[in-house]
Design a protein around this motif. Structure first.
Motif, short mmCIF file in Angstrom:
data_model
loop_
_atom_site.label_atom_id
_atom_site.label_comp_id
_atom_site.label_asym_id
_atom_site.label_seq_id
_atom_site.Cartn_x
_atom_site.Cartn_y
_atom_site.Cartn_z
N LEU A 256 -33.80 12.78 2.12
CA LEU A 256 -32.50 12.11 2.01
C LEU A 256 -32.15 11.63 0.61
O LEU A 256 -31.01 11.26 0.35
CB LEU A 256 -32.45 10.92 2.98
CG LEU A 256 -32.56 11.25 4.47
CD1 LEU A 256 -32.51 9.97 5.30
CD2 LEU A 256 -31.46 12.20 4.91
N ILE A 257 -33.12 11.62 -0.28
CA ILE A 257 -32.81 11.13 -1.63
C ILE A 257 -32.25 12.27 -2.50
O ILE A 257 -32.51 13.45 -2.24
CB ILE A 257 -34.04 10.50 -2.32
CG1 ILE A 257 -35.18 11.51 -2.44
CG2 ILE A 257 -34.49 9.24 -1.58
CD1 ILE A 257 -36.39 11.00 -3.22
N ASN A 258 -31.52 11.88 -3.51
CA ASN A 258 -30.93 12.86 -4.42
C ASN A 258 -31.90 13.22 -5.53
O ASN A 258 -32.72 12.39 -5.96
CB ASN A 258 -29.67 12.28 -5.07
CG ASN A 258 -28.61 11.91 -4.05
OD1 ASN A 258 -28.52 12.54 -2.99
ND2 ASN A 258 -27.80 10.90 -4.37
N ASN B 224 -30.95 6.06 -4.15
CA ASN B 224 -29.93 6.91 -4.77
C ASN B 224 -29.01 6.12 -5.70
O ASN B 224 -28.46 6.68 -6.66
CB ASN B 224 -29.10 7.61 -3.69
CG ASN B 224 -29.88 8.70 -2.99
OD1 ASN B 224 -30.83 9.26 -3.55
ND2 ASN B 224 -29.48 9.04 -1.77
N SER B 225 -28.83 4.84 -5.43
CA SER B 225 -27.96 4.02 -6.28
C SER B 225 -28.73 3.29 -7.38
O SER B 225 -28.11 2.64 -8.23
CB SER B 225 -27.21 3.00 -5.42
OG SER B 225 -28.12 2.10 -4.79
N ASN C 13 -32.71 13.44 -9.20
CA ASN C 13 -32.19 12.49 -10.18
C ASN C 13 -33.00 12.55 -11.46
O ASN C 13 -34.07 13.18 -11.51
CB ASN C 13 -32.23 11.06 -9.60
CG ASN C 13 -31.10 10.20 -10.09
OD1 ASN C 13 -30.61 10.39 -11.21
ND2 ASN C 13 -30.68 9.26 -9.26
N ASN D 102 -32.90 5.04 10.77
CA ASN D 102 -31.89 4.16 10.19
C ASN D 102 -32.45 3.43 8.96
O ASN D 102 -31.76 3.28 7.94
CB ASN D 102 -31.40 3.14 11.22
CG ASN D 102 -30.52 3.76 12.28
OD1 ASN D 102 -29.81 4.74 12.01
ND2 ASN D 102 -30.54 3.20 13.49
N GLN E 223 -32.70 5.90 6.14
CA GLN E 223 -31.38 6.12 5.55
C GLN E 223 -31.00 4.99 4.60
O GLN E 223 -30.52 5.23 3.48
CB GLN E 223 -30.33 6.25 6.66
CG GLN E 223 -28.91 6.49 6.16
CD GLN E 223 -28.74 7.85 5.51
OE1 GLN E 223 -29.13 8.87 6.08
NE2 GLN E 223 -28.19 7.86 4.31
N LYS E 224 -31.25 3.74 5.00
CA LYS E 224 -30.94 2.59 4.15
C LYS E 224 -31.79 2.61 2.87
O LYS E 224 -31.29 2.30 1.78
CB LYS E 224 -31.17 1.30 4.91
CG LYS E 224 -30.16 1.05 6.03
CD LYS E 224 -30.50 -0.22 6.80
CE LYS E 224 -29.53 -0.43 7.97
NZ LYS E 224 -29.91 -1.62 8.77
N ALA F 174 -33.06 5.28 1.44
CA ALA F 174 -32.57 6.38 0.60
C ALA F 174 -31.31 5.97 -0.16
O ALA F 174 -31.14 6.30 -1.34
CB ALA F 174 -32.30 7.61 1.47
N GLU F 175 -30.42 5.23 0.49
CA GLU F 175 -29.19 4.78 -0.17
C GLU F 175 -29.51 3.86 -1.35
O GLU F 175 -28.89 3.96 -2.42
CB GLU F 175 -28.29 4.07 0.85
CG GLU F 175 -27.67 5.01 1.87
CD GLU F 175 -26.97 4.28 3.01
OE1 GLU F 175 -26.93 3.02 2.97
OE2 GLU F 175 -26.47 4.95 3.93
N LEU F 176 -30.47 2.97 -1.16
CA LEU F 176 -30.87 2.09 -2.26
C LEU F 176 -31.46 2.88 -3.42
O LEU F 176 -31.16 2.62 -4.59
CB LEU F 176 -31.89 1.06 -1.76
CG LEU F 176 -31.37 -0.11 -0.92
CD1 LEU F 176 -32.52 -0.99 -0.48
CD2 LEU F 176 -30.34 -0.92 -1.70
#
Length: 569
Positions: A339-341, A209-210, A343, A199, A202-203, A205-207
């Motif tokens: 999990l990361i894009n 990716n943005s 970029n 978890n 995942q959090k 990775a979201e940071l």
């Protein structure tokens, strides 16, 4: 059935052998003499399985064990006697604790019947060493040897590595036992490798990716976790620029396009300023030292902070995190990479260049290519870096020599730097370089020292002489305790209180130890002298006469905001 009955001292030999120990750095004495008698048979003849390196001071044994551990990735071992013998190792133990270096220090102790009587060379080693070690234990009976040694090595090398101290009572060394090998791979309540929380991954990775302006801070944890390739895959996939701490410098090659320099008080200009501009800060295996962050009240307040570390106690200790990923980076980095894009942050990365150009013009070029005046430390380091092997190992002492060397040396391979970070131990360089050479006999070891630190452990030239250790020693002699002198000039109204040094004739000292020597006082002779040093078999001492008031720049003054770096005095 015949029993395999042996003394506690011989049990120690077998236990060390079972842990894969090859090299021991030590100094004998009364309370460890039974062990040294057992060691005699294990260092010669058909039974030989250890190389014992006789140092000239017990502090040298601890630092040599540190250098061995840092370069080899194995546990370094020091063997000393009780009382002053082991108290002389305490600086090395504290140094290893702060820099997460796995060493085991084994010390003699008076018999248990004499404990508490102020017997000759008795000291409460467990009490003294507990606050500065990962584990400290007294072996009181021979039957405890196999258990204690196996446990010691398990603790030293697992999780966040560190120093372990074994206090070996003399009666336990001479008692006889039936030998039974032991292997420790579990200790209740000790969890060296925390379970990865997906978890949190995942959090994080979201940071990432943005993020528009992500910045990675790479520490020694990447080296300790053997996660160099995992780091590169992570950075390259998301196109994230990365700064490195001093101890993490060789975790990412100097010439990697995503490397944006060294962090900290004397790090590179761009990366320090960009810490105050990035929107996501990703700390990987680093502990947010005060020498990296500067003023914590203003440090990276604009950024979301992701902290990857194996040690839960480091989370939120200095810098408040947004997401913490507590695990071995060998495991957490691949999970995050998945999990990361993919970029591109080309515009963000390009923004570093103007600042890099400014530093190069104002600081780097004058330091490594001065046109006149005495030799500068930066040009000496740069010359050695250009001429040394790609897999050369940098060892430094502490002070200006350390700061110039770490800034201007080149790192191409993992485990290529040995320096005292957290404790800042003057005298570390020479013995650590000995340990590094035994850890990697086929790699070139270049040891930079100032005249102050060199004299703190100068007796280890005797070890170099006896072992013919091929350390290339670069003495940058400015006749000052240079770093203290710089602070006195900058912050103490130029009141140079006891930093000027009257030095000995280093040529005579080198000659006394049978070590090749050359002095350089003129810039035109530097290239040939460095070439001679690097191509001479065996040890070499190159003494360079340095500008007395050479200053390390850039610099963030102590307690100031990290982006308030001075490019000139």
């Amino acid at each position: 059935m015949l029993r395999d009955r042996i003394t506690g001292s011989k049990a120690l030999m077998r236990a060390l052998q079972a842990e894969g120990v090859k090299t021991i750095f030590g100094y004998p004495g009364g309370s460890i003499m039974p062990v040294y008698d057992a060691l005699y048979d294990y260092t010669r003849g058909e039974k030989k399985c250890f190389d014992h390196i006789l140092v000239r001071h017990e502090q040298g044994a601890a630092h040599a064990a540190e250098g061995y551990a840092r370069v080899s990735g194995e546990v370094g071992v020091a063997l000393v006697t009780s009382g002053p013998g082991v108290t002389n190792t305490l600086t090395g133990i504290a140094d290893a604790m702060l820099d997460s270096t796995p060493i085991v220090v084994i010390a003699g102790q008076v018999p248990i019947g004499a404990l508490g009587t102020d017997a000759f060379q008795e000291v409460d080693l467990v009490g003294v060493s507990q606050p500065i070690s990962k584990w400290s234990y007294q072996i009181r009976h021979a039957e405890d040897v196999a258990w204690a040694v196996s446990r010691a090595f398990y603790i030293a090398r697992t999780g966040r590595p560190g120093p372990v101290v074994l206090d070996f009572a003399k009666n336990a060394q001479t008692e006889e036992i039936d030998w039974e090998p032991m292997k420790c791979n579990f200790i209740r309540s000790y969890v060296p490798y925390p379970k990865l929380d997906m978890n949190a991954v995942q959090k994080a990775a979201e940071l990432i990716n943005s993020a528009k302006k992500p910045l990675a801070l790479v520490g020694q944890g990447v080296e300790l976790g053997n996660a160099q390739s995992e780091l590169i895959r992570f950075l390259e996939k998301a196109d994230i620029p990365a700064g490195r701490t001093m101890l993490g410098l060789s975790a990412l090659p100097s010439n990697h396009p995503l490397n944006v320099g060294m962090l900290g008080m004397h790090g590179n200009y761009a990366v320090n300023l960009k810490e105050q501009e990035c929107d996501v800060l990703i700390a990987i295996g680093m502990r947010f030292s005060d020498r990296v962050t500067g003023n914590l009240k203003t440090y990276a307040k604009q950024a979301k902070v992701i902290h990857l570390d194996i040690d839960r106690s480091e989370i939120d200790k200095n810098v408040k995190t947004t997401v913490a990923v507590v695990a071995d980076c060998k495991e957490s980095l691949p999970a995050l990479t998945e999990l990361i894009n993919e970029n591109s942050h080309q515009g963000w990365r390009d923004s570093f260049r103007e600042l890099d150009k400014k530093e190069r013009e104002k600081v780097i070029e004058p330091a490594i290519h001065p046109k006149e005046g005495p030799l500068r430390m930066g040009e000496v380091v740069n010359m050695v870096a250009e001429k040394s092997a790609d897999d050369a190992i940098l060892v430094t002492d502490v002070g200006q020599n350390q700061l110039f060397a770490t800034r201007y040396f080149k790192y191409h391979h993992k485990r290529s730097i040995c320096t005292s970070g957290g404790l800042g131990t003057m005298g570390y360089g020479l013995p650590a370089a000995i340990g590094a050479t035994f850890a990697a006999p086929n790699r070139q070891v270049c040891c930079f020292m100032g005249d102050g630190g060199f004299q703190m452990c100068i007796q280890e030239l005797g070890t170099i002489m006896e072992q013919h250790v091929p350390v290339k020693m670069i003495l940058m002699n400015n006749h000052y305790l240079g770093n203290v002198r710089q602070w006195q000039d900058m912050f103490w109204m130029r009141r140079k209180s006891f930093t000027k040094m009257l030095n000995p004739c280093y040529e005579a000292i080198a000659q006394g130890y049978g070590i090749s020597y050359q002095a350089v006082t003129n810039r035109k002779d530097l290239s040939a002298a460095v070439e001679k040093m690097l191509t001479t078999d065996g040890p070499f001492l190159l003494e360079c006469a340095i500008l007395e008031e050479d200053n390390v720049l850039p610099m963030t003054p102590p307690g100031m905001d990290v982006d308030k770096m001075m490019l000139e005095v």
